[in-house]
Enzyme design. Structure first.
Site, PDB file in Angstrom:
ATOM      1  N   HIS A 145      12.188  19.048 -17.682  1.00  0.00           N
ATOM      2  CA  HIS A 145      11.203  17.997 -17.402  1.00  0.00           C
ATOM      3  C   HIS A 145      11.560  16.709 -18.149  1.00  0.00           C
ATOM      4  CE1 HIS A 145       8.289  21.569 -16.954  1.00  0.00           C
ATOM      5  NE2 HIS A 145       8.386  21.037 -15.766  1.00  0.00           N
ATOM      6  N   CYS A 155       3.315  20.519 -23.207  1.00  0.00           N
ATOM      7  CA  CYS A 155       2.984  21.383 -22.067  1.00  0.00           C
ATOM      8  C   CYS A 155       1.827  22.335 -22.362  1.00  0.00           C
ATOM      9  CB  CYS A 155       4.209  22.130 -21.560  1.00  0.00           C
ATOM     10  SG  CYS A 155       4.988  23.153 -22.749  1.00  0.00           S
TER      11      CYS A 155
HETATM   12  C1  CIR Z   1       8.552  27.014 -16.879  1.00  0.00           C
HETATM   13  O1  CIR Z   1       9.760  27.203 -16.747  1.00  0.00           O
HETATM   14  O2  CIR Z   1       7.881  26.490 -16.005  1.00  0.00           O
HETATM   15  C2  CIR Z   1       7.891  27.445 -18.158  1.00  0.00           C
HETATM   16  N1  CIR Z   1       8.522  28.624 -18.660  1.00  0.00           N
HETATM   17  C3  CIR Z   1       7.945  26.365 -19.204  1.00  0.00           C
HETATM   18  C4  CIR Z   1       7.135  25.160 -18.812  1.00  0.00           C
HETATM   19  C5  CIR Z   1       7.153  24.113 -19.860  1.00  0.00           C
HETATM   20  N2  CIR Z   1       6.369  22.996 -19.444  1.00  0.00           N
HETATM   21  C6  CIR Z   1       6.443  21.809 -20.003  1.00  0.00           C
HETATM   22  O3  CIR Z   1       7.237  21.569 -20.881  1.00  0.00           O
HETATM   23  N3  CIR Z   1       5.638  20.854 -19.501  1.00  0.00           N
END
Ligand code: CIR
Length: 252
Positions: free
Chosen positions: A159, A247
């Site tokens: 991201h 997140c």
């Molecule tokens: C994913 O791959 O979607 C999750 N394991 C990690 C998401 C992390 N999200 C973020 O940094 N906004």
């Protein structure tokens, strides 16, 4: 400030990861998440906590599910199909605070790609967020006085906010050698942290305090030199699930 959070469950051991290095430990993940919500509360944030979601491995990474600004909540269409089931509970929780709008196909977007600096939404074009997703945000938030600025995300990153975050309405913290600093058209200044500390460029700022991943001394110094109070937080199990600080909450 409000922050919507959802604690990790045992299922975090099955979280989506780019490179499986080590299995995220659920007990440790809960400890880290608790420290995060405690820190937010201590800074005066009103924390809204959803119950754990035992069938949804990535559910604690709520930021990806919605973008809330100016009384409107856009429920994202997750860039990873396996994460779309997370959205319903988020939408249900946000109706108490905002007008909820659902992003339609073929748009995809993860909130982790949205860096808000003042009235500008810098939106990463990434593996998770496509041009339709960016256009939908512009359609919804443009009339509310926000500018949407797309930024290509390096292929190595999940991201946009994997390498940067907003420190206040005019300042961005950015890992050097990732995204060109001049792409942050909504920021008056961009603080730079070394590439080897890129993980720590993802911070959550509350007033003059900044939650930062523990163990990144150069980033802590950059922030302190700029007048911010650093609040270090352990990110171990949550990082193993490809998670970072932003997140873990939807903030508005
Ligand atoms: C994913 O791959 O979607 C999750 N394991 C990690 C998401 C992390 N999200 C973020 O940094 N906004």
């Amino acid at each position: 400030m409000h922050a919507l959070v959802r604690p990790p469950s045992d299922a975090i051991a099955r979280a989506i990861v780019r490179e499986p290095v080590r299995t995220p430990d659920p007990t440790q993940a809960r400890v880290e998440h608790r420290a995060y919500t405690d820190a937010l509360r201590k800074l005066g944030v009103h924390v809204v906590a959803l119950p754990e979601a035992p069938d949804l491995p990535d559910a604690c990474f709520v930021e990806d599910q919605a973008v809330v600004r100016g009384e409107v909540a856009v429920i994202a269409r997750s860039g990873h199909p396996a994460r779309r089931a997370e959205a319903a509970a988020i939408a249900d929780a946000l109706v108490a605070y905002a007008r909820v709008v659902h992003m339609p196909a073929p748009a995809t977007l993860d909130g982790g790609d949205v860096l808000v600096c003042g009235r500008t939404l810098h939106v990463g074009l990434s593996k998770r967020t496509n041009a339709h997703g960016v256009a939908f945000l512009a359609e919804v938030f443009g009339p509310l006085g926000f500018t949407v600025a797309p930024i290509p995300v390096p292929g190595s990153e999940l991201h946009l906010q994997g390498v940067c975050s907003a420190l206040d309405d005019e300042t961005v913290l950015l890992a050097e050698g990732t995204v060109p600093a001049d792409r942050f058209t909504g920021a008056q200044r961009v603080l730079i942290t070394p590439r080897r500390e890129a993980y720590a460029a993802n911070t959550v700022a509350v007033g003059g305090a900044v939650l930062v991943a523990e163990g990144y001394p150069e980033t802590a110094r950059v922030l302190e030199d700029a007048g911010f109070a650093v609040v270090p937080l352990r990110m171990d199990a949550l990082a193993a699930a490809d998670g970072s600080l932003t997140c873990l909450s939807i903030r508005w």
